[in-house]
Design an enzyme around this catalytic site. Structure first.
Site, PDB file in Angstrom:
ATOM      1  CG  ASP A   1      -1.929  -1.075   1.251  1.00 42.66           C
ATOM      2  OD1 ASP A   1      -2.225  -1.621   0.169  1.00 42.66           O
ATOM      3  OD2 ASP A   1      -2.444  -1.392   2.340  1.00 42.66           O
ATOM      4  CG  ASP A  48      -5.011   2.985   4.923  1.00 43.81           C
ATOM      5  OD1 ASP A  48      -5.763   3.937   4.613  1.00 43.81           O
ATOM      6  OD2 ASP A  48      -4.167   2.520   4.140  1.00 43.81           O
ATOM      7  CE1 TYR A  91       2.540  -6.410   4.556  1.00 41.39           C
ATOM      8  CE2 TYR A  91       2.000  -8.709   4.965  1.00 41.39           C
ATOM      9  CZ  TYR A  91       2.186  -7.658   4.089  1.00 41.39           C
ATOM     10  OH  TYR A  91       2.033  -7.853   2.739  1.00 41.39           O
ATOM     11  NE  ARG A 146      -5.199  -1.724   2.930  1.00 41.22           N
ATOM     12  CZ  ARG A 146      -5.880  -1.526   1.797  1.00 41.22           C
ATOM     13  NH1 ARG A 146      -6.872  -0.650   1.754  1.00 41.22           N
ATOM     14  NH2 ARG A 146      -5.594  -2.210   0.711  1.00 41.22           N
TER      15      ARG A 146
END
Length: 264
Positions: free
Chosen positions: A62, A104, A90, A197
């Site tokens: 992203d 987000d 992550y 997300r």
């Protein structure tokens, strides 16, 4: 052809770079490609689908995220599919009580709900239900496509876009590392096609509240880690990449057709 040009066009394999927060993965790749072509004194051209320099990345990160982005160069572009399906790690900081359209901090707030009732124990109790083989609905703002066009582009153009159906994804490990309401931090190890997300959105709902991602960092992709391997912008040059390709050779599976050494 000058020496630098010959060296650049002979590079082949996979190497990781650091993608900063802000630009898209495609923009970062174009910047890298532009710097390499400039150093080699070459101009970009595309003729009959043949490019001056073959280069690609193994999985979109992203624009609001940072971390490891694996790049394929030369014949290495044929190995990028293994990066798409492979394991990734992550670290994310999420915010309870706030939902956004992008899931987000880059998006518009769509809902705000109380989160005072959520304890650290509550959070730890729901995490096992998001571990292993699970079903996940991808975000509307994503690189997934409908009729050849990215969903995120269609949404921004105001088109009516239905969410993609839930699909199976794999979470190898999920750990809560910090809880400072409204913020909580997770370490996630997952397989291909997974969206952190969406995970954060679903955790918020499971806690009778809502949640969105505040920060997202990809710390590992395939065998490449952020701390050990990722090249920062000042090392986006032919010599550094040649060295990185040499150093990473032992981390990757042998390419089809490569001769394997016989071992006892």
């Amino acid at each position: 052809m000058a020496g630098d040009a010959v060296r650049l066009l002979s590079l082949s394999g996979l190497f990781p770079i650091y993608k900063p927060k802000g630009p898209t993965s495609a923009q970062v790749l174009n910047q890298l490609k532009g710097q390499l072509l400039k150093e080699a004194g070459l101009k970009e051209y595309v003729k009959k689908r043949k490019q001056t320099l073959k280069i690609g990345h193994g999985g979109t990160l992203d624009s609001s995220a940072s971390g490891v982005l694996v790049v394929g160069i030369g014949e290495g572009t044929k190995m990028l599919s293994s990066m798409l399906t492979g394991s990734k790690k992550y670290t994310t900081v999420a915010e309870l009580g706030k939902a956004t359209d992008t899931l987000d901090a880059s998006g518009a707030v769509t809902a705000e709900k109380p989160y005072d009732h959520v304890t650290k124990e509550d959070l730890e109790k729901v995490l096992p239900s998001f571990t292993g083989e699970i079903l996940q609905i991808p975000p509307l703002f994503s690189a997934l496509k409908k009729d050849g066009k990215r969903l995120s582009c269609l949404v921004r153009e105001g088109a009516e876009v239905e969410a993609k159906p839930a699909r199976p994804v794999t979470v190898h490990q999920l750990t809560l590392t910090d809880f400072q309401p409204p913020f909580f931090t997770l370490d996630v190890e997952c397989g291909g096609g997974f969206y952190v997300r969406s995970l954060v959105r679903d955790i918020g709902e499971a806690l009778s509240s809502c949640a969105s991602v505040k920060e997202l960092i990809r710390t590992k992709q395939g065998p490449f880690t952020l701390d050990e391997h990722a090249l920062k912008e000042e090392k986006w040059n032919i010599s550094s990449i040649a060295q990185a390709l040499q150093d990473s050779g032992h981390l990757l599976p042998a390419q089809p057709g490569a001769k394997r050494l016989k071992t006892e």
